[in-house]
Motif scaffolding. Structure first.
Motif, PDB file in Angstrom:
ATOM      1  N   PRO A 242       0.802  -1.236   0.000  1.00 19.16           N
ATOM      2  CA  PRO A 242       0.000   0.000   0.000  1.00 19.16           C
ATOM      3  C   PRO A 242       0.831   1.280   0.000  1.00 19.16           C
ATOM      4  O   PRO A 242       0.302   2.344   0.275  1.00 19.16           O
ATOM      5  CB  PRO A 242      -0.773  -0.131   1.304  1.00 19.16           C
ATOM      6  CG  PRO A 242       0.176  -0.815   2.224  1.00 19.16           C
ATOM      7  CD  PRO A 242       0.924  -1.800   1.365  1.00 19.16           C
ATOM      8  N   TRP A 243       2.137   1.173  -0.291  1.00 24.19           N
ATOM      9  CA  TRP A 243       2.980   2.374  -0.292  1.00 24.19           C
ATOM     10  C   TRP A 243       2.645   3.235  -1.500  1.00 24.19           C
ATOM     11  O   TRP A 243       2.479   2.732  -2.610  1.00 24.19           O
ATOM     12  CB  TRP A 243       4.460   1.980  -0.293  1.00 24.19           C
ATOM     13  CG  TRP A 243       4.864   1.317   0.991  1.00 24.19           C
ATOM     14  CD1 TRP A 243       4.742  -0.004   1.298  1.00 24.19           C
ATOM     15  CD2 TRP A 243       5.401   1.958   2.136  1.00 24.19           C
ATOM     16  NE1 TRP A 243       5.177  -0.226   2.586  1.00 24.19           N
ATOM     17  CE2 TRP A 243       5.591   0.960   3.123  1.00 24.19           C
ATOM     18  CE3 TRP A 243       5.745   3.271   2.439  1.00 24.19           C
ATOM     19  CZ2 TRP A 243       6.106   1.244   4.381  1.00 24.19           C
ATOM     20  CZ3 TRP A 243       6.266   3.554   3.687  1.00 24.19           C
ATOM     21  CH2 TRP A 243       6.442   2.551   4.642  1.00 24.19           C
TER      22      TRP A 243
ATOM     23  N   THR B 251       2.812   5.460   3.686  1.00 24.88           N
ATOM     24  CA  THR B 251       1.711   4.544   3.927  1.00 24.88           C
ATOM     25  C   THR B 251       1.009   4.941   5.210  1.00 24.88           C
ATOM     26  O   THR B 251       1.639   5.487   6.130  1.00 24.88           O
ATOM     27  CB  THR B 251       2.189   3.080   4.025  1.00 24.88           C
ATOM     28  OG1 THR B 251       1.056   2.209   4.092  1.00 24.88           O
ATOM     29  CG2 THR B 251       3.030   2.854   5.269  1.00 24.88           C
TER      30      THR B 251
ATOM     31  N   GLU C  15      -2.446  -0.040   7.204  1.00 21.76           N
ATOM     32  CA  GLU C  15      -2.402  -0.609   5.858  1.00 21.76           C
ATOM     33  C   GLU C  15      -1.261  -1.611   5.694  1.00 21.76           C
ATOM     34  O   GLU C  15      -1.276  -2.424   4.791  1.00 21.76           O
ATOM     35  CB  GLU C  15      -2.232   0.511   4.816  1.00 21.76           C
ATOM     36  CG  GLU C  15      -3.430   1.424   4.710  1.00 21.76           C
ATOM     37  CD  GLU C  15      -3.238   2.482   3.642  1.00 21.76           C
ATOM     38  OE1 GLU C  15      -2.081   2.734   3.269  1.00 21.76           O
ATOM     39  OE2 GLU C  15      -4.245   3.047   3.181  1.00 21.76           O
TER      40      GLU C  15
END
Length: 759
Positions: A188-189, A200, A204
């Protein structure tokens, strides 16, 4: 002591004075100390904040007056809560220290025999510990650790090498990484600017259990102008210098040494401290080692580090070019208190000002001054002692007493009785939610089986709490209610205007109840403040005054507000709220909290004081009736549902509470067991393990009670729960417990009898 680095290093120029247009915080709400730092130069990749909108001067003044009034009425107690102590310890390092203390004191409680006390530090160290607890943010530790472990794992799964991180920034649970070179990171970066900056959100990337840490040399150095915590990856930088005033650079080195020695992501790291900070290796052993100077011993220590581990050499003495080069050739990252040899350096220009080079970022540096260092070392050393050992005899600790450090201006000592107060209307607040896994108390009159008793809820209160002279409570305890998390069933709450109160607390006067997950007040003469925030703060003030009668105003302010800059008017208003809430003593006609005093009338008490009077100086010498009555006061784990930073001043009393309540539960359970009252023995033992889940002596007693009652189902259930609780704490079963379980499985009556005799 923190030794000052040797001379011979260049010092940074003095810091510029804060801008002349910096305005003081308005009075009324929680004032946050102005840090006086210049506008931070952004790290490449961090977008600059948009300029704030402005108002015409007259409109701005009118709005300011309105905002001040509202802030006085509804100041959010958590807004502006300090992120570092006055001495410079940041929230993450504070969280690490608190975590180590918590783990060690849990181990001490496991080893403790009935009657032994968990060792605690002396008054000065206790004050330091409470300062640190007031800012500690253990969640930030988990956020950083999990995010970076998950990042490395995600990269490996995507066939990408873990990125070379130079800087990590944490703000509002958002983790940003700044890389040595551009790399595309997996979700999710999200990319920020060019491909060297990524971010992030917490939550997440937190599924990191069991994942390896790839950044063991990550350490925080200070906060930027937006309260972002700046962390450096020393392994990637290779070399880092602390530059400036000798005393301040020594304090910076102490902070780095403590954090690297305590952080969970540094398990694959060896820290070698040179020329000072010997105590760090003593109280945080395992990864920290000490050598007196540069020489063969240092080289030997570095060479002995396994290849799979990172090495950081932190030296309090300047290094020659040859020495620095030799350490770098051996693969060690080097931190020293000088500017030579380092591309990356922190120029410490004051306690609240520093400049991180070469990025030119203004910071409030993380520091551990000598008093803090001494106090932390003592607290950590005490947490390594065997139970029953007195580490530092002396007077009882009064948290934040008159010897508190005057880093911030103290409000005047007198209250302003004439100050008007405005209260914002607020909808009626619903009954307080009982903390998950809260427990009812032991009912000494209940003869039902331990697993089948009925409970009513003594822990729900109405927001408009009034005198509880006629309130009664039927309180019973079952091990199901005690052990099952979040499955308690509760009777409907009492009617508005009443609150269920143990008859022992029906004194006709206010009582501060501490023996439950949340603190509350019963028996007050008037309604509580309608504002939820004001009620919470007034409850903290009442707790502080009840436990520290006659304390000074600065000590009370420090304890209740945890280092925030609070206006005198705000403090006076909260005292006025509390005075009205507690009301007038019907026996004397005087206020329970007299004007211009910080001492309650003698009739005001706490449930802990009632508990202590019943038990007396020795649990073993207390009557069975007294033990039973005292345990009816316990409605759950004390203060478990409160934010620990808000009640840091209660921490050491909590240690005493847990020790004494566990001893009382054990003694009552043992007596009932010896009398053949298996059900009552199981009830008391169940309450004991709820408060002290690592206490295997109590677990064994509970198992014996079920076994003697001929209830194999309860024996199996107790064993399963014990395994789960001990495993959660990170321990293995004691030999005595292991032998008992084997004997039960093999029907070895002789061994079972020996275990019973040892109770």
């Amino acid at each position: 002591m923190i030794p000052e680095p040797e001379t011979g290093m260049p010092e940074a120029p003095p810091a510029e004075a804060p801008g002349a247009d910096a305005e003081a915080s308005p009075e009324g709400g929680a004032e946050v100390e102005q840090q006086g730092v210049d506008q931070a130069k952004p790290i490449p990749g961090i977008p600059e904040a948009e300029p704030e909108a402005t108002l015409p001067e007259a409109a701005a003044e009118g709005l300011q007056v309105e905002l001040e009034s509202e802030a006085e009425v509804e100041a959010d107690d958590s807004a502006g809560w300090p992120i570092r102590t006055a001495a410079g310890v940041g929230a993450l390092l504070a969280g690490l220290i608190v975590a180590v203390l918590g783990q060690r004191r849990t181990r001490q409680r496991r080893q403790r025999k009935p009657g032994d006390k968990t060792p605690l530090p002396g008054p000065a160290a206790a004050q330091v510990e409470q300062e640190i607890r007031a800012v500690a943010d253990q969640e930030s530790v988990d956020v950083v650790d999990s995010a970076l472990r998950s990042l490395a794992d995600s990269c490996e799964k995507a066939g990408i090498a873990p990125p070379a991180i130079r800087i990590v920034r944490l703000r509002d649970r958002q983790v940003e990484v700044y890389l040595q070179q551009a790399v595309e990171l997996p979700a999710p970066w999200q990319q920020v600017g060019d491909a060297t900056a990524w971010v992030t959100e917490s939550g997440e990337a937190l599924a990191a259990v069991g994942l390896e840490s790839r950044y063991p040399a990550l350490v925080s150095v200070g906060y930027d102008a937006e309260d972002g915590l700046i962390m450096l990856n020393l392994e990637q930088l290779g070399s880092f210098g602390l530059v400036g005033d000798r005393a301040l650079t020594a304090e910076g080195a102490a902070a780095i040494a403590m954090e690297l020695s305590a952080s969970p992501w540094a398990t694959r790291l060896t820290l070698v401290v040179v020329g000072g900070l010997t105590e760090v290796a003593e109280v945080l052993p395992g990864r920290a080692r000490y050598v007196p100077d540069f020489g063969d011993q240092l080289i030997s220590e570095v060479l002995s580090v396994p290849d799979e581990q990172a090495t950081v050499v932190l030296t309090m003495t300047p290094l020659t070019t040859s020495q620095h080069g030799q350490l770098r050739e051996l693969g060690a990252a080097v931190v020293s208190c000088d500017a030579r040899h380092h591309e990356w350096a922190l120029e410490v220009t004051g306690r609240d000002t520093a400049l991180l080079q070469p990025v030119g970022l203004d910071l409030r540096p993380q520091l551990v001054d000598e008093a803090t260092y001494t106090g932390v070392v003592e607290a950590l050393a005490t947490s390594m002692l065997d139970p029953g050992v007195t580490a530092a005899p002396g007077a009882p600790v009064v948290p934040f007493g008159d010897t508190h450090r005057p880093h911030a201006a103290d409000p005047p000592n007198e209250t302003n009785e004439d100050e008007p107060e405005t209260t914002l209307p607020e909808p009626t607040v619903a009954e307080d939610q009982v903390a998950e896994d809260a427990v009812p108390s032991v009912d000494p009159h209940d003869d039902d089986a331990v697993e089948s008793t009925t409970e009513t809820n003594p822990d729900e209160t109405n927001d408009q709490a009034e005198a509880a002279d006629d309130a009664t409570s039927t309180e019973a305890s079952s091990s199901d209610a005690i052990e099952e998390s979040g499955t308690n069933t509760h009777e409907p709450p009492e009617a508005p205007g009443t609150v269920a109160v143990n008859e022992l607390l029906d004194t006709g006067h206010p009582v501060v109840r501490l023996l439950a997950p949340t603190v509350d007040i019963v028996g007050a003469g008037a309604d509580a403040p309608s504002s939820t925030t004001h009620r919470a703060v007034c409850t903290r003030v009442a707790t502080y005054l009840a436990l520290n009668p006659g304390a000074s105003r600065p000590a009370m302010v420090q304890g209740v507000w945890g280092g925030q800059r609070i206006s005198a008017g705000t403090v006076d208003s909260r005292l006025s709220n509390l005075r009205r809430w507690f009301g007038t003593n019907p026996e004397t006609g005087e206020k329970y909290l007299p004007p211009r005093q910080l001492r309650f009338a003698d009739e005001v008490t706490t449930d802990w004081a009632v508990f202590s009077r019943l038990i007396g100086p020795s649990v073993a010498a207390a009557s069975t009736a007294a033990l039973e009555e005292a345990l009816t006061l316990v409605r759950g784990r004390p203060l478990e549902g409160e934010e620990s930073k808000h009640y840091a001043f209660v921490e050491h009393l909590l240690v005493e509470m847990y020790d004494t309540i566990a001893d009382a539960a054990y003694e009552l359970a043992r007596r009932r067991y010896m009398d053949g009252a298996w059900s009552k023995a199981g009830q008391a033992a169940a309450l004991g393990v709820h408060l002290d889940p690592g206490n295997e002596r109590l677990w064994r007693l509970r198992i014996h009670a079920a076994h003697s009652a001929g209830r194999p189902d309860q024996v199996a259930e107790a064993i399963d729960r014990m395994h789960a609780r001990i495993s959660e704490l990170g321990f293995e079963l004691d030999e005595e417990t292991t032998e008992l379980l084997a004997a039960i499985e093999q029907h070895d009556l002789g061994t079972i009898e020996q275990s019973r005799d040892a109770l």
